[in-house]
Design an enzyme around this catalytic site. Structure first.
Site, PDB file in Angstrom:
ATOM      1  N   GLN A 100     -11.566   2.754   5.398  1.00 26.79           N
ATOM      2  CA  GLN A 100     -10.249   3.324   5.142  1.00 26.79           C
ATOM      3  C   GLN A 100     -10.190   4.744   5.681  1.00 26.79           C
ATOM      4  O   GLN A 100     -11.057   5.572   5.379  1.00 26.79           O
ATOM      5  CB  GLN A 100      -9.894   3.356   3.658  1.00 26.79           C
ATOM      6  CG  GLN A 100      -8.430   3.790   3.462  1.00 26.79           C
ATOM      7  CD  GLN A 100      -8.002   3.933   2.020  1.00 26.79           C
ATOM      8  OE1 GLN A 100      -8.505   4.781   1.302  1.00 26.79           O
ATOM      9  NE2 GLN A 100      -7.050   3.100   1.596  1.00 26.79           N
ATOM     10  N   PRO A 136     -10.609   0.542  -2.146  1.00 23.42           N
ATOM     11  CA  PRO A 136     -11.225   1.835  -1.823  1.00 23.42           C
ATOM     12  C   PRO A 136     -11.010   2.794  -2.985  1.00 23.42           C
ATOM     13  O   PRO A 136      -9.882   2.946  -3.462  1.00 23.42           O
ATOM     14  CB  PRO A 136     -10.467   2.286  -0.570  1.00 23.42           C
ATOM     15  CG  PRO A 136      -9.149   1.575  -0.638  1.00 23.42           C
ATOM     16  CD  PRO A 136      -9.412   0.277  -1.336  1.00 23.42           C
ATOM     17  N   MET A 137     -12.085   3.435  -3.461  1.00 23.43           N
ATOM     18  CA  MET A 137     -11.979   4.342  -4.603  1.00 23.43           C
ATOM     19  C   MET A 137     -12.794   5.591  -4.332  1.00 23.43           C
ATOM     20  O   MET A 137     -14.008   5.525  -4.157  1.00 23.43           O
ATOM     21  CB  MET A 137     -12.450   3.645  -5.890  1.00 23.43           C
ATOM     22  CG  MET A 137     -11.523   2.529  -6.350  1.00 23.43           C
ATOM     23  SD  MET A 137     -12.140   1.613  -7.788  1.00 23.43           S
ATOM     24  CE  MET A 137     -13.299   0.474  -6.998  1.00 23.43           C
ATOM     25  N   GLY A 176      -9.757  -2.926  -8.601  1.00 19.94           N
ATOM     26  CA  GLY A 176     -10.182  -1.539  -8.491  1.00 19.94           C
ATOM     27  C   GLY A 176     -11.148  -1.178  -9.591  1.00 19.94           C
ATOM     28  O   GLY A 176     -12.315  -1.550  -9.569  1.00 19.94           O
ATOM     29  N   ARG A 177     -10.649  -0.451 -10.587  1.00 16.94           N
ATOM     30  CA  ARG A 177     -11.528   0.062 -11.642  1.00 16.94           C
ATOM     31  C   ARG A 177     -12.247  -1.041 -12.407  1.00 16.94           C
ATOM     32  O   ARG A 177     -13.379  -0.851 -12.860  1.00 16.94           O
ATOM     33  CB  ARG A 177     -10.717   0.931 -12.597  1.00 16.94           C
ATOM     34  CG  ARG A 177     -10.389   2.312 -12.033  1.00 16.94           C
ATOM     35  CD  ARG A 177      -9.354   3.031 -12.852  1.00 16.94           C
ATOM     36  NE  ARG A 177      -8.034   2.427 -12.709  1.00 16.94           N
ATOM     37  CZ  ARG A 177      -7.007   2.678 -13.513  1.00 16.94           C
ATOM     38  NH1 ARG A 177      -7.162   3.471 -14.546  1.00 16.94           N
ATOM     39  NH2 ARG A 177      -5.846   2.108 -13.287  1.00 16.94           N
ATOM     40  N   CYS A 220      -2.735   7.433  -1.482  1.00 12.96           N
ATOM     41  CA  CYS A 220      -3.457   8.396  -2.305  1.00 12.96           C
ATOM     42  C   CYS A 220      -2.575   9.607  -2.600  1.00 12.96           C
ATOM     43  O   CYS A 220      -2.015  10.208  -1.683  1.00 12.96           O
ATOM     44  CB  CYS A 220      -4.731   8.846  -1.604  1.00 12.96           C
ATOM     45  SG  CYS A 220      -5.696  10.026  -2.569  1.00 12.96           S
ATOM     46  N   ASN A 280      -2.376  -4.807  -5.571  1.00  8.25           N
ATOM     47  CA  ASN A 280      -3.391  -3.971  -6.208  1.00  8.25           C
ATOM     48  C   ASN A 280      -2.733  -3.254  -7.388  1.00  8.25           C
ATOM     49  O   ASN A 280      -1.533  -3.037  -7.401  1.00  8.25           O
ATOM     50  CB  ASN A 280      -3.928  -2.967  -5.168  1.00  8.25           C
ATOM     51  CG  ASN A 280      -4.820  -1.888  -5.758  1.00  8.25           C
ATOM     52  OD1 ASN A 280      -4.619  -0.708  -5.482  1.00  8.25           O
ATOM     53  ND2 ASN A 280      -5.799  -2.263  -6.547  1.00  8.25           N
ATOM     54  N   GLY A 281      -3.560  -2.907  -8.374  1.00  7.66           N
ATOM     55  CA  GLY A 281      -3.059  -2.114  -9.492  1.00  7.66           C
ATOM     56  C   GLY A 281      -3.152  -2.833 -10.824  1.00  7.66           C
ATOM     57  O   GLY A 281      -2.469  -3.835 -11.035  1.00  7.66           O
ATOM     58  N   LYS A 283      -2.559   0.380   3.378  1.00  5.24           N
ATOM     59  CA  LYS A 283      -2.514   0.318   1.913  1.00  5.24           C
ATOM     60  C   LYS A 283      -1.548   1.389   1.427  1.00  5.24           C
ATOM     61  O   LYS A 283      -1.709   2.564   1.751  1.00  5.24           O
ATOM     62  CB  LYS A 283      -3.893   0.521   1.294  1.00  5.24           C
ATOM     63  CG  LYS A 283      -3.915   0.303  -0.223  1.00  5.24           C
ATOM     64  CD  LYS A 283      -5.339   0.257  -0.759  1.00  5.24           C
ATOM     65  CE  LYS A 283      -5.344  -0.125  -2.239  1.00  5.24           C
ATOM     66  NZ  LYS A 283      -4.830   0.943  -3.114  1.00  5.24           N
TER      67      LYS A 283
END
Length: 329
Positions: free
Chosen positions: A64, A11-12, A227-228, A94, A205-206, A133
């Site tokens: 989310q 989720p972004m 993610g990105r 977040c 993640n990350g 998350k």
């Protein structure tokens, strides 16, 4: 452990809207997709179709939620299930100012007992999986203690999976962007969490840049979340189904993808939208291929003009050489 998602797209905020997810779903039929975070209050009182609506082809897709009230989170989860989502995920990672002012997101790492209450409330409201998350910790927390405590409590509350962004979040002194880059990655900490939760789904993640990186993590945990890298170079998702789900390896049909996206954009425009709402997520699609620069230029200029139609996508695609070679500087 019945929850199984070896590869997910994170989720972004401002990125993984319904148009982005539709694009990603054309590239991978199997990866789990996540919405942007939706605040529970907005899901209850806001414009639901705009906030929660999605194309049926997006499945499997998870909603989310962010929030700090168990009743509101439960109601928002119930609404999400009614919309047809396959999973409800609670944001405990977040670090934005807006999230901090509402006392949710990464702030909740400090109060794992509250997170457990939220999970209990959401689990009682829906029949679909409820997941969390989180980060490995916040501020000066001892990550060994903080992450284990959170995991133990949410698992006891019935959480179906825990996805961990393998960095701390610093709630003061770093911007949300800096919090995605500056705190050092600690994959080993997430691996240790999995070691003490053999029968629980732990995803990581990350900083995962490639499918090869993601696959390497699966030697230690149950799932990897891009993610990105998935957003800026979405073409990498074309290899997901064969690499992670046993689908036959094949040359991806990018012409068919462009046709699908053009048809989707036409529907969006007919409903009052603009081409740029769709194409802004496609700029990096042909990263590294000859013609990618011209593709980017057309999408950044022609596609953003008032009245632009889906024919712009075909014009931009005509500039791309799919046979390979070296992209010009």
């Amino acid at each position: 452990m019945t929850y199984r998602h070896p590869l997910a797209v994170a989720p972004m905020m401002d990125w993984t809207d319904r148009h982005c997810r539709f694009l990603h779903r054309q590239l991978t039929r199997r990866a789990l997709l996540y919405t942007e975070m939706v605040v529970a209050e907005a899901a209850i009182h806001g414009a639901r179709e705009r906030l929660l609506g999605f194309d049926r082809t997006e499945h499997p897709v998870a909603l989310q939620l962010g929030g700090s009230d168990p009743q509101k989170l439960a109601e928002a989860a119930r609404i999400g299930e009614g919309f047809g989502y396959d999973e409800i995920n609670l944001n405990v990672g977040c670090p934005s100012d807006r999230v901090q002012s509402g006392t949710f997101g990464a702030c909740l790492m400090k109060t794992p007992e509250l997170v457990a209450q939220f999970v209990t409330a959401m689990k009682s409201a829906v029949a679909i999986p409820v997941t969390v998350k989180c980060r490995i910790g916040v501020d000066d927390q001892d990550t060994e203690v903080a992450l284990d405590s959170l995991a133990d409590m949410v698992h006891a509350a019935g959480a179906d999976a825990l996805w961990v962004h393998a960095r701390k979040a610093w709630l003061e002194g770093l911007s949300p962007k800096e919090n995605r880059e500056i705190p050092p990655l600690d994959y080993e900490r997430v691996y240790r969490l999995k070691g003490r939760n053999e029968n629980r789904f732990i995803g990581i993640n990350g900083g995962i840049q490639t499918l090869q990186d993601a696959s390497a993590h699966l030697d230690h945990v149950d799932g990897a979340m891009l993610g990105r890298a998935a957003y800026h170079t979405p073409g990498i998702l074309a290899g997901v189904d064969s690499a992670f789900y046993g689908a036959p390896a094949r040359d991806f049909d990018f012409a068919a993808l462009i046709d699908a996206m053009a048809a989707y954009a036409a529907r969006h425009i007919a409903n009052g939208g603009r081409l740029g709402h769709v194409t802004r997520h496609m700029v990096g699609l042909f990263h590294g291929l000859p013609g990618a620069r011209r593709w980017r230029q057309i999408l950044s200029t022609d596609a953003t003009r008032p009245g632009a139609g889906p024919d712009v996508l075909h014009a931009a695609f005509a500039a791309v050489d799919l046979t390979g070679g070296e992209e010009a500087a």
